[in-house]
Design a protein around this motif. Structure first.
Motif, PDB file in Angstrom:
ATOM      1  N   SER A  80       0.979  -1.234  -0.135  1.00  0.00           N
ATOM      2  CA  SER A  80      -0.082   0.318  -0.145  1.00  0.00           C
ATOM      3  C   SER A  80       0.974   0.607   0.008  1.00  0.00           C
ATOM      4  O   SER A  80       2.024   0.904   0.186  1.00  0.00           O
ATOM      5  CB  SER A  80      -0.665  -0.345   0.986  1.00  0.00           C
ATOM      6  OG  SER A  80      -1.928  -1.206   1.047  1.00  0.00           O
ATOM      7  N   ALA A  81       0.242   2.671  -0.247  1.00  0.00           N
ATOM      8  CA  ALA A  81       0.863   3.314  -0.595  1.00  0.00           C
ATOM      9  C   ALA A  81       1.446   3.976   1.324  1.00  0.00           C
ATOM     10  O   ALA A  81       2.238   4.594   1.531  1.00  0.00           O
ATOM     11  CB  ALA A  81       0.298   4.772  -1.110  1.00  0.00           C
ATOM     12  N   ALA A  82       0.376   3.572   2.020  1.00  0.00           N
ATOM     13  CA  ALA A  82       1.059   4.345   2.942  1.00  0.00           C
ATOM     14  C   ALA A  82       0.047   2.793   4.377  1.00  0.00           C
ATOM     15  O   ALA A  82      -1.316   2.277   3.919  1.00  0.00           O
ATOM     16  CB  ALA A  82       0.342   5.340   3.218  1.00  0.00           C
ATOM     17  N   THR A  83       0.576   2.543   5.738  1.00  0.00           N
ATOM     18  CA  THR A  83      -0.467   1.825   6.642  1.00  0.00           C
ATOM     19  C   THR A  83      -0.994   2.488   7.076  1.00  0.00           C
ATOM     20  O   THR A  83      -0.799   3.893   7.478  1.00  0.00           O
ATOM     21  CB  THR A  83       1.485   1.170   7.423  1.00  0.00           C
ATOM     22  OG1 THR A  83       0.716   0.296   8.454  1.00  0.00           O
ATOM     23  CG2 THR A  83       1.994   2.310   7.765  1.00  0.00           C
ATOM     24  N   ASP A  84      -2.256   1.781   7.677  1.00  0.00           N
ATOM     25  CA  ASP A  84      -2.925   3.307   9.023  1.00  0.00           C
ATOM     26  C   ASP A  84      -1.991   3.629  10.081  1.00  0.00           C
ATOM     27  O   ASP A  84      -2.569   4.107  11.096  1.00  0.00           O
ATOM     28  CB  ASP A  84      -3.418   1.418   9.810  1.00  0.00           C
ATOM     29  CG  ASP A  84      -4.418   1.229   8.255  1.00  0.00           C
ATOM     30  OD1 ASP A  84      -4.817   2.036   7.092  1.00  0.00           O
ATOM     31  OD2 ASP A  84      -5.414  -0.098   8.730  1.00  0.00           O
TER      32      ASP A  84
END
Length: 376
Positions: A80-84
């Motif tokens: 993903s582009a960014a993690t949570d």
């Protein structure tokens, strides 16, 4: 008029809500008190210093399983582009795996307080090289608790302890390796003291032949146990100390002080960190590689590991030792708080004698060897 009112309302909303509004998600593997620490203490403090930022505290559960859930989330979002998550609080075992698999950012060069950390555990996590990827949140340490009325001059080393127990049978108690980690820490400290190259056990590499060199140390421990009392657990050791049934035994320092604060241990109980040392366990602050808020995450950890926050939050709230070198807390604690935590075991003692647990295969060898050569 209606159009003008709506326009004014939008303008007022934009003025009240900074365009830089961001959410910093902090995931903690630990007991609820650690989640609440971020939610009720660190979060509001960080938000005040960073208008427009909202800190959200999420708990994934205590123990290694809580860190495993954080690992699984980061691993699932690897593409993903960014993690949570933007900041994670994890155990030693998971940290090494996450570094190896590229799930954590090497961030400590961007955090000024990193230079205040002296613990070997900030570099080595159960044999894994984690330098630059983690900073200790706190250090949970084991030590020897003793009754100062019965024992005016406690042993300074494991060698002196061995002699003392031989002359004072049934006055020392510990919980073996099945009743809690304070007993495991004592056995590990014994192997560090008498088993050969302790540094290799902490740093590796693993050599299965090394455990053969522990035979003499373990034979001595079996003899030692004949003059010791095997207690029914971490709390059992403290309880027997409280009742005067034993004069000395290994304990978790934070648990010791919590019992003392609750009146379950008398004030004549003291602590000693005997040479060459005993192990403890840190929790780590880390930053996921895919965080969308790298600089904010670094700023959050810088605040969390600053001397004043370590003094007020870690030491005074929880009776934990700080993640940074304790000498940096001088002047940050009132004298009573300083004396409480650092009179018996000084910052210099911690720096020299607070040890990590060994790397996993040596750790398993110690437990298996104890079962075969000491417990039987």
């Amino acid at each position: 008029m209606r159009t003008l009112t709506i326009a004014c309302s939008i303008a007022a909303l934009m003025a009240a809500t900074p365009l830089s509004a961001q959410t910093l998600n902090v995931a903690t593997a630990g007991d609820q008190n650690m989640v609440d620490y971020v939610k009720d203490y660190l979060g509001p403090m960080f938000e005040k210093a960073h208008p427009g930022v909202k800190v959200v505290s999420v708990g994934t559960g205590p123990g290694d399983s809580g860190s495993q859930k954080i690992y699984e989330k980061l691993d699932a979002q690897k593409a993903s582009a960014a993690t949570d998550f933007d900041v994670v609080v994890i155990h030693q075992k998971a940290a090494g795996t996450m570094v190896k698999e590229g799930l954590l950012a090497k961030y400590t060069d961007g955090v000024d307080t990193a230079k205040l950390v002296s613990s070997e555990a900030a570099k080595n996590s159960l044999g894994a090289d984690v330098f630059g990827y983690v900073m200790p949140m706190f250090q949970s340490q084991t030590a020897l608790a003793y009754n100062a009325d019965l024992l005016k001059t406690p042993p300074n080393s494991f060698a002196e302890l061995k002699d003392w127990v031989g002359k004072n049978p049934k006055q020392f108690g510990y919980n073996g390796i099945k009743g809690g980690m304070s007993g495991v820490a004592f056995v590990t400290g014994w192997v560090y003291a008498f088993g050969g190259d302790a540094d290799k056990l902490v740093k590796g590499p693993y050599d299965p032949a090394v455990k053969a060199g522990w035979d003499g140390a373990l034979a001595d421990l079996k003899t030692f146990n004949k003059n010791a009392v095997i207690t029914p657990g971490n709390a059992g050791t403290l309880d027997m100390l409280n009742r005067g049934e034993i004069a000395m035994g290994p304990v978790w320092v934070d648990m010791f002080y919590s019992w003392q604060a609750d009146g379950k241990l008398p004030p004549n109980m003291k602590l000693k960190l005997a040479a060459p040392g005993m192990p403890g366990q840190p929790m780590y602050y880390a930053v996921p590689e895919k965080t969308a808020h790298r600089k904010l995450a670094e700023a959050f950890i810088a605040l969390a590991t600053s001397p004043q926050v370590q003094a007020d939050g870690i030491v005074k709230r929880f009776n934990w030792y700080p993640g940074i070198d304790a000498k940096n807390l001088e002047g940050k604690l009132d004298q009573a708080a300083w004396n409480k935590l650092f009179t018996d075991i000084t910052p210099a003692d911690l720096s020299a004698k607070a040890k990590p647990f060994p790397i996993a295969p040596y750790f398993n060898d110690i437990l298996e060897s104890y079962e075969k050569k000491v417990a039987n």
